[in-house]
Write a protein that holds these residues in place. Structure first.
Motif, PDB file in Angstrom:
ATOM      1  N   GLU A  37      -5.261  -1.024  -5.888  1.00 54.97           N
ATOM      2  CA  GLU A  37      -4.358  -1.964  -5.220  1.00 54.97           C
ATOM      3  C   GLU A  37      -2.932  -1.413  -5.213  1.00 54.97           C
ATOM      4  OE1 GLU A  37      -2.809  -4.795  -3.037  1.00 54.97           O
ATOM      5  OE2 GLU A  37      -4.958  -4.589  -3.385  1.00 54.97           O
ATOM      6  N   LYS A  38      -2.522  -0.854  -6.317  1.00 53.75           N
ATOM      7  CA  LYS A  38      -1.172  -0.291  -6.401  1.00 53.75           C
ATOM      8  C   LYS A  38      -1.032   0.926  -5.482  1.00 53.75           C
ATOM      9  CE  LYS A  38       2.425   0.608  -9.764  1.00 53.75           C
ATOM     10  NZ  LYS A  38       2.789   0.593 -11.166  1.00 53.75           N
ATOM     11  N   VAL A  39      -2.082   1.718  -5.360  1.00 56.00           N
ATOM     12  CA  VAL A  39      -2.076   2.851  -4.421  1.00 56.00           C
ATOM     13  C   VAL A  39      -1.818   2.334  -3.007  1.00 56.00           C
ATOM     14  CG1 VAL A  39      -3.572   4.549  -3.283  1.00 56.00           C
ATOM     15  CG2 VAL A  39      -3.474   4.455  -5.783  1.00 56.00           C
ATOM     16  N   ARG A  40      -2.512   1.263  -2.623  1.00 57.04           N
ATOM     17  CA  ARG A  40      -2.310   0.677  -1.292  1.00 57.04           C
ATOM     18  C   ARG A  40      -0.868   0.202  -1.115  1.00 57.04           C
ATOM     19  NH1 ARG A  40      -7.708  -0.428  -1.913  1.00 57.04           N
ATOM     20  NH2 ARG A  40      -7.524  -2.300  -3.157  1.00 57.04           N
ATOM     21  N   GLU A  41      -0.345  -0.456  -2.140  1.00 57.13           N
ATOM     22  CA  GLU A  41       1.048  -0.931  -2.077  1.00 57.13           C
ATOM     23  C   GLU A  41       2.021   0.227  -1.903  1.00 57.13           C
ATOM     24  OE1 GLU A  41       1.977  -3.257  -5.560  1.00 57.13           O
ATOM     25  OE2 GLU A  41       0.264  -4.595  -5.223  1.00 57.13           O
ATOM     26  N   VAL A  42       1.828   1.281  -2.680  1.00 60.33           N
ATOM     27  CA  VAL A  42       2.719   2.444  -2.594  1.00 60.33           C
ATOM     28  C   VAL A  42       2.627   3.077  -1.214  1.00 60.33           C
ATOM     29  CG1 VAL A  42       3.114   4.793  -3.470  1.00 60.33           C
ATOM     30  CG2 VAL A  42       2.737   2.905  -5.072  1.00 60.33           C
ATOM     31  N   ARG A  43       1.422   3.239  -0.712  1.00 61.36           N
ATOM     32  CA  ARG A  43       1.252   3.843   0.623  1.00 61.36           C
ATOM     33  C   ARG A  43       1.935   3.010   1.711  1.00 61.36           C
ATOM     34  NH1 ARG A  43      -2.178   7.997   1.509  1.00 61.36           N
ATOM     35  NH2 ARG A  43      -3.489   8.666  -0.205  1.00 61.36           N
ATOM     36  N   ASN A  44       1.953   1.695   1.539  1.00 63.60           N
ATOM     37  CA  ASN A  44       2.567   0.815   2.540  1.00 63.60           C
ATOM     38  C   ASN A  44       4.075   0.670   2.389  1.00 63.60           C
ATOM     39  OD1 ASN A  44       0.132   0.261   3.832  1.00 63.60           O
ATOM     40  ND2 ASN A  44      -0.324  -1.457   2.490  1.00 63.60           N
ATOM     41  N   SER A  45       4.617   1.010   1.217  1.00 68.19           N
ATOM     42  CA  SER A  45       6.038   0.737   0.991  1.00 68.19           C
ATOM     43  C   SER A  45       6.903   1.972   0.735  1.00 68.19           C
ATOM     44  CB  SER A  45       6.203  -0.239  -0.179  1.00 68.19           C
ATOM     45  OG  SER A  45       5.723   0.342  -1.374  1.00 68.19           O
ATOM     46  N   ILE A  46       6.297   3.101   0.456  1.00 74.55           N
ATOM     47  CA  ILE A  46       7.053   4.306   0.119  1.00 74.55           C
ATOM     48  C   ILE A  46       6.881   5.332   1.236  1.00 74.55           C
ATOM     49  CG2 ILE A  46       7.339   6.175  -1.560  1.00 74.55           C
ATOM     50  CD1 ILE A  46       7.997   3.492  -2.808  1.00 74.55           C
ATOM     51  N   ASN A  47       7.973   5.979   1.613  1.00 72.69           N
ATOM     52  CA  ASN A  47       7.919   6.990   2.667  1.00 72.69           C
ATOM     53  C   ASN A  47       8.055   8.414   2.141  1.00 72.69           C
ATOM     54  OD1 ASN A  47       7.671   5.061   4.694  1.00 72.69           O
ATOM     55  ND2 ASN A  47       9.881   4.784   4.797  1.00 72.69           N
ATOM     56  N   ASP A  48       8.298   8.578   0.863  1.00 70.89           N
ATOM     57  CA  ASP A  48       8.499   9.895   0.273  1.00 70.89           C
ATOM     58  C   ASP A  48       7.193  10.689   0.280  1.00 70.89           C
ATOM     59  OD1 ASP A  48       8.404  11.722  -2.288  1.00 70.89           O
ATOM     60  OD2 ASP A  48      10.535  11.457  -1.759  1.00 70.89           O
ATOM     61  N   GLY A  49       7.213  11.863   0.886  1.00 72.87           N
ATOM     62  CA  GLY A  49       6.009  12.686   1.016  1.00 72.87           C
ATOM     63  C   GLY A  49       5.405  13.098  -0.305  1.00 72.87           C
ATOM     64  N   TYR A  50       6.267  13.424  -1.276  1.00 68.65           N
ATOM     65  CA  TYR A  50       5.768  13.839  -2.592  1.00 68.65           C
ATOM     66  C   TYR A  50       5.011  12.691  -3.260  1.00 68.65           C
ATOM     67  CZ  TYR A  50       5.783  15.278  -7.505  1.00 68.65           C
ATOM     68  OH  TYR A  50       5.412  15.588  -8.788  1.00 68.65           O
ATOM     69  N   VAL A  51       5.574  11.505  -3.213  1.00 72.84           N
ATOM     70  CA  VAL A  51       4.925  10.341  -3.826  1.00 72.84           C
ATOM     71  C   VAL A  51       3.598  10.058  -3.126  1.00 72.84           C
ATOM     72  CG1 VAL A  51       5.116   7.860  -4.288  1.00 72.84           C
ATOM     73  CG2 VAL A  51       7.107   9.347  -4.622  1.00 72.84           C
ATOM     74  N   ILE A  52       3.602  10.073  -1.812  1.00 71.21           N
ATOM     75  CA  ILE A  52       2.371   9.816  -1.049  1.00 71.21           C
ATOM     76  C   ILE A  52       1.305  10.852  -1.385  1.00 71.21           C
ATOM     77  CG2 ILE A  52       1.378   9.717   1.284  1.00 71.21           C
ATOM     78  CD1 ILE A  52       3.115   7.277   0.536  1.00 71.21           C
ATOM     79  N   ASP A  53       1.713  12.119  -1.484  1.00 68.87           N
ATOM     80  CA  ASP A  53       0.768  13.187  -1.812  1.00 68.87           C
ATOM     81  C   ASP A  53       0.167  12.978  -3.203  1.00 68.87           C
ATOM     82  OD1 ASP A  53      -0.536  15.729  -1.294  1.00 68.87           O
ATOM     83  OD2 ASP A  53       0.850  16.585  -2.766  1.00 68.87           O
ATOM     84  N   GLN A  54       0.997  12.675  -4.180  1.00 68.51           N
ATOM     85  CA  GLN A  54       0.506  12.481  -5.547  1.00 68.51           C
ATOM     86  C   GLN A  54      -0.382  11.241  -5.656  1.00 68.51           C
ATOM     87  OE1 GLN A  54       0.771  14.800  -7.918  1.00 68.51           O
ATOM     88  NE2 GLN A  54       1.734  15.943  -6.266  1.00 68.51           N
ATOM     89  N   VAL A  55      -0.016  10.185  -4.953  1.00 65.10           N
ATOM     90  CA  VAL A  55      -0.838   8.971  -4.951  1.00 65.10           C
ATOM     91  C   VAL A  55      -2.195   9.272  -4.306  1.00 65.10           C
ATOM     92  CG1 VAL A  55      -1.009   6.658  -3.950  1.00 65.10           C
ATOM     93  CG2 VAL A  55       1.066   7.350  -5.121  1.00 65.10           C
ATOM     94  N   GLY A  56      -2.206  10.136  -3.286  1.00 66.26           N
ATOM     95  CA  GLY A  56      -3.472  10.565  -2.683  1.00 66.26           C
ATOM     96  C   GLY A  56      -4.346  11.304  -3.685  1.00 66.26           C
ATOM     97  N   CYS A  57      -3.721  12.136  -4.527  1.00 66.50           N
ATOM     98  CA  CYS A  57      -4.469  12.831  -5.574  1.00 66.50           C
ATOM     99  C   CYS A  57      -5.054  11.833  -6.571  1.00 66.50           C
ATOM    100  CB  CYS A  57      -3.563  13.826  -6.297  1.00 66.50           C
ATOM    101  SG  CYS A  57      -3.046  15.221  -5.275  1.00 66.50           S
ATOM    102  N   LEU A  58      -4.268  10.843  -6.933  1.00 65.80           N
ATOM    103  CA  LEU A  58      -4.771   9.808  -7.838  1.00 65.80           C
ATOM    104  C   LEU A  58      -5.934   9.059  -7.183  1.00 65.80           C
ATOM    105  CD1 LEU A  58      -4.630   8.161 -10.458  1.00 65.80           C
ATOM    106  CD2 LEU A  58      -2.978   6.674  -9.306  1.00 65.80           C
ATOM    107  N   GLN A  59      -5.818   8.785  -5.907  1.00 65.86           N
ATOM    108  CA  GLN A  59      -6.885   8.086  -5.202  1.00 65.86           C
ATOM    109  C   GLN A  59      -8.181   8.897  -5.253  1.00 65.86           C
ATOM    110  OE1 GLN A  59      -5.795   6.906  -1.239  1.00 65.86           O
ATOM    111  NE2 GLN A  59      -7.385   5.347  -1.185  1.00 65.86           N
ATOM    112  N   MET A  60      -8.070  10.210  -5.158  1.00 66.63           N
ATOM    113  CA  MET A  60      -9.256  11.065  -5.260  1.00 66.63           C
ATOM    114  C   MET A  60      -9.856  10.964  -6.669  1.00 66.63           C
ATOM    115  SD  MET A  60     -10.526  13.989  -3.510  1.00 66.63           S
ATOM    116  CE  MET A  60     -11.685  15.220  -3.999  1.00 66.63           C
TER     117      MET A  60
END
Length: 171
Positions: A37-60
């Motif tokens: 759920e927090k991954v979804r929130e971050v993806r919807n609210s954060i535009n920073d590429g590094y954060v999005i990339d790392q959150v994608g790794c966590l999602q994996m």
């Protein structure tokens, strides 16, 4: 544009290693749900590429944890479990609600965990690819995957020999 420099010293590394030891390998399904759920929130609210990339790794990593077929090595499970718990903690070293930098510490933890579990993550990605191709994302065992890996290795070796022999013959 302002820049922030963060120095990860041995004390911070020791703190996270202690965090890993304290949480063990028992991954709570509620923690996984909260992290997703927090991954979804971050993806919807954060535009920073590094954060999005790392959150994608966590999602994996979360996908690997949720996969009923995959068996994660215990040493990796400890690191992933600690990373999940760190990520869902809003009041970690840098509280997540601080605009611009709230997820920097989470990303550093995710990045460190990815470095540690990278080999298993690559294996898992290969397993998922094989499951998608050969089982159309249906039931697929680790034994079936091992057989396919062996067949693919033999096929690659055969193709290399064939290409090499074609070059020798001047084709």
């Amino acid at each position: 544009m302002a820049t922030v420099s963060i120095d990860i010293d041995d004390q911070v590394k020791a703190h996270f290693n202690k965090f890993i030891e304290e949480h063990g390998t028992n991954i709570d399904s509620n923690d996984v749900k909260e992290a997703l759920e927090k991954v979804r929130e971050v993806r919807n609210s954060i535009n920073d590429g590094y954060v999005i990339d790392q959150v994608g790794c966590l999602q994996m990593m979360l996908s690997m944890v949720e996969d009923q077929t995959w068996v994660i090595e215990d040493s990796n499970k400890e690191k992933i479990n600690a990373t999940i718990k760190y990520f869902i903690d809003d009041n970690d070293v840098i509280p997540d609600h601080i605009p611009g930098i709230g997820y920097v510490d989470d990303c550093i933890v995710i990045d460190g965990t990815m470095d540690a579990v990278e080999d298993e993550m690559m294996e898992y990605k290969d397993f998922c690819r094989a499951r998608l191709v050969y089982a159309k994302n249906g039931p697929f065992s680790l034994e079936e995957w091992a057989e396919i890996k062996d067949q693919e290795a033999v096929s690659r070796a055969r193709n290399r020999r064939f290409r090499k022999s074609k070059r020798k013959r001047g084709w």
